[in-house]
Design an enzyme around this catalytic site. Structure first.
Site, PDB file in Angstrom:
ATOM      1  N   ARG A  91     110.677  99.209 -37.821  1.00 16.83           N
ATOM      2  CA  ARG A  91     110.764 100.516 -38.008  1.00 16.83           C
ATOM      3  C   ARG A  91     109.756 101.343 -37.532  1.00 16.83           C
ATOM      4  O   ARG A  91     110.096 102.598 -37.442  1.00 16.83           O
ATOM      5  CB  ARG A  91     110.673 100.781 -39.403  1.00 16.83           C
ATOM      6  CG  ARG A  91     111.941 101.130 -40.266  1.00 16.83           C
ATOM      7  CD  ARG A  91     111.631 101.602 -41.610  1.00 16.83           C
ATOM      8  NE  ARG A  91     112.513 102.029 -42.687  1.00 16.83           N
ATOM      9  CZ  ARG A  91     113.430 101.487 -43.245  1.00 16.83           C
ATOM     10  NH1 ARG A  91     113.670 100.301 -43.067  1.00 16.83           N
ATOM     11  NH2 ARG A  91     113.738 101.837 -44.368  1.00 16.83           N
ATOM     12  N   ARG A 130     125.612 107.638 -53.326  1.00 17.74           N
ATOM     13  CA  ARG A 130     125.502 106.415 -53.824  1.00 17.74           C
ATOM     14  C   ARG A 130     124.511 106.256 -54.943  1.00 17.74           C
ATOM     15  O   ARG A 130     124.593 105.438 -55.703  1.00 17.74           O
ATOM     16  CB  ARG A 130     125.308 105.518 -52.551  1.00 17.74           C
ATOM     17  CG  ARG A 130     123.726 105.374 -52.260  1.00 17.74           C
ATOM     18  CD  ARG A 130     123.554 104.314 -51.078  1.00 17.74           C
ATOM     19  NE  ARG A 130     122.071 104.651 -50.636  1.00 17.74           N
ATOM     20  CZ  ARG A 130     121.339 104.155 -49.836  1.00 17.74           C
ATOM     21  NH1 ARG A 130     122.140 103.129 -48.923  1.00 17.74           N
ATOM     22  NH2 ARG A 130     119.909 104.514 -49.450  1.00 17.74           N
ATOM     23  N   ARG A 132     121.137 105.633 -55.585  1.00 16.48           N
ATOM     24  CA  ARG A 132     119.995 104.422 -55.795  1.00 16.48           C
ATOM     25  C   ARG A 132     118.775 105.318 -56.231  1.00 16.48           C
ATOM     26  O   ARG A 132     118.492 106.582 -56.183  1.00 16.48           O
ATOM     27  CB  ARG A 132     119.635 104.033 -54.475  1.00 16.48           C
ATOM     28  CG  ARG A 132     119.367 102.400 -54.436  1.00 16.48           C
ATOM     29  CD  ARG A 132     119.288 101.947 -53.186  1.00 16.48           C
ATOM     30  NE  ARG A 132     118.286 102.225 -52.260  1.00 16.48           N
ATOM     31  CZ  ARG A 132     118.170 101.848 -50.908  1.00 16.48           C
ATOM     32  NH1 ARG A 132     119.022 101.271 -50.639  1.00 16.48           N
ATOM     33  NH2 ARG A 132     117.227 102.618 -50.258  1.00 16.48           N
ATOM     34  N   ARG A 143     112.823 110.000 -46.039  1.00 17.41           N
ATOM     35  CA  ARG A 143     113.146 108.728 -45.097  1.00 17.41           C
ATOM     36  C   ARG A 143     114.101 109.124 -43.739  1.00 17.41           C
ATOM     37  O   ARG A 143     113.666 108.587 -42.735  1.00 17.41           O
ATOM     38  CB  ARG A 143     114.287 107.911 -45.891  1.00 17.41           C
ATOM     39  CG  ARG A 143     113.517 107.462 -47.177  1.00 17.41           C
ATOM     40  CD  ARG A 143     114.064 106.201 -47.694  1.00 17.41           C
ATOM     41  NE  ARG A 143     115.412 106.190 -47.805  1.00 17.41           N
ATOM     42  CZ  ARG A 143     115.844 106.424 -49.026  1.00 17.41           C
ATOM     43  NH1 ARG A 143     115.512 107.276 -50.075  1.00 17.41           N
ATOM     44  NH2 ARG A 143     117.263 106.486 -49.202  1.00 17.41           N
TER      45      ARG A 143
HETATM   46  P1  AMP Z   1     115.607 100.116 -46.694  1.00 19.32           P
HETATM   47  O1  AMP Z   1     116.377  99.378 -47.604  1.00 19.32           O
HETATM   48  O2  AMP Z   1     115.858  99.703 -45.313  1.00 19.32           O
HETATM   49  O3  AMP Z   1     116.221 101.550 -46.746  1.00 19.32           O
HETATM   50  O4  AMP Z   1     114.195 100.422 -47.166  1.00 19.32           O
HETATM   51  C1  AMP Z   1     113.878 100.958 -48.431  1.00 19.32           C
HETATM   52  C2  AMP Z   1     112.329 101.283 -48.418  1.00 19.32           C
HETATM   53  O5  AMP Z   1     111.650 100.150 -48.203  1.00 19.32           O
HETATM   54  C3  AMP Z   1     111.789 102.289 -47.293  1.00 19.32           C
HETATM   55  O6  AMP Z   1     112.047 103.605 -47.508  1.00 19.32           O
HETATM   56  C4  AMP Z   1     110.602 101.920 -47.121  1.00 19.32           C
HETATM   57  O7  AMP Z   1     109.619 102.537 -48.254  1.00 19.32           O
HETATM   58  C5  AMP Z   1     110.532 100.222 -47.263  1.00 19.32           C
HETATM   59  N1  AMP Z   1     110.614  99.456 -45.995  1.00 19.32           N
HETATM   60  C6  AMP Z   1     111.842  98.617 -45.687  1.00 19.32           C
HETATM   61  N2  AMP Z   1     111.628  98.354 -44.611  1.00 19.32           N
HETATM   62  C7  AMP Z   1     110.489  98.680 -44.072  1.00 19.32           C
HETATM   63  C8  AMP Z   1     109.580  98.543 -42.856  1.00 19.32           C
HETATM   64  N3  AMP Z   1     110.140  97.764 -41.931  1.00 19.32           N
HETATM   65  N4  AMP Z   1     108.370  99.337 -42.726  1.00 19.32           N
HETATM   66  C9  AMP Z   1     107.997  99.996 -43.759  1.00 19.32           C
HETATM   67  N5  AMP Z   1     108.664 100.270 -44.931  1.00 19.32           N
HETATM   68  C10 AMP Z   1     109.789  99.518 -45.009  1.00 19.32           C
END
Ligand code: AMP
Length: 194
Positions: A91, A130, A132, A143
């Site tokens: 990311r 959705r 969440r 985000r």
């Molecule tokens: P996601 O399900 O991929 O949208 O991730 C949900 C949350 O988890 C994100 O908003 C971040 O807070 C954290 N997160 C997930 N993947 C990462 C990553 N590769 N680097 C940093 N934070 C992450």
């Protein structure tokens, strides 16, 4: 045969749904850092406690923490055998560099990176629907801002390495999946020929 893929796309692009279908079709392990962090939070581990405030605020968890959990997961036997579909990682440029290091060390190159492309207005509407825990209007905006500033530059990073396929993520699930499999099949047949 082990396939090693990354799927990129804004939150709400349908990435999770399509990732599950790609896993069924090609057999790699689905490695989702968001799922791993949410599982750690639900289990109340030390990692989960550290991550909770950041995840709930839509902030990124630190590169060192995330690189550590990914390095551990990629070294496990099922991933070594079946390959992986990385979802939500890398990311940031630092995470991309770390991934490159893990793969070089293991001697296992990436087959490709798929960018599931859906415009901001559309993903915002989908996420609001959705519901969440981290899908507050503020969390979603944060985000998406982070995606543009931190993650979008990774598209150029993958493209520079000849690994990027941009796939139109608009339309019904079936059509999007067909576009993704076309891209993956193209990558895998290039691999076979060499
Ligand atoms: P996601 O399900 O991929 O949208 O991730 C949900 C949350 O988890 C994100 O908003 C971040 O807070 C954290 N997160 C997930 N993947 C990462 C990553 N590769 N680097 C940093 N934070 C992450």
């Amino acid at each position: 045969m082990a396939v090693r893929l990354v799927i990129l796309g804004r939150q709400g692009s349908g990435k999770g749904t399509q990732a599950a279908r790609l896993v069924d079709a090609y057999g790699p392990v689905h490695v989702s850092t968001g799922d791993m962090l949410r599982a750690a939070m639900a289990a109340g581990t030390e990692l989960g406690r550290q991550a909770r405030a950041l995840v709930d605020a839509g902030e990124l968890v630190g590169d060192d923490v995330v690189n550590g959990i990914v390095a551990e997961r990629l070294a496990e036997a099922d991933v070594v055998e079946r390959g992986f579909l990385l979802d939500g990682y890398p990311r940031t440029p630092d995470q991309a560099a770390a991934l490159e290091g893990f793969l070089a060390e293991a001697g296992t190159p990436l087959d490709g990176a798929l960018n599931l492309d859906v415009p901001v207005d559309e993903v915002t509407a989908r996420m609001m629907a959705r519901g969440r825990a981290d899908d507050t209007e503020e969390g979603i905006r944060r985000r998406l801002d982070l995606y543009e500033s931190e993650t979008a530059p990774l598209l150029a990073w993958f493209d520079d390495r000849g690994l990027l396929d941009v796939v139109d993520g608009l339309g019904d699930e079936e059509s999007v999946f067909a576009r993704l499999t076309d891209a993956v099949d193209g990558r895998l047949s290039v691999g076979d020929a060499s």
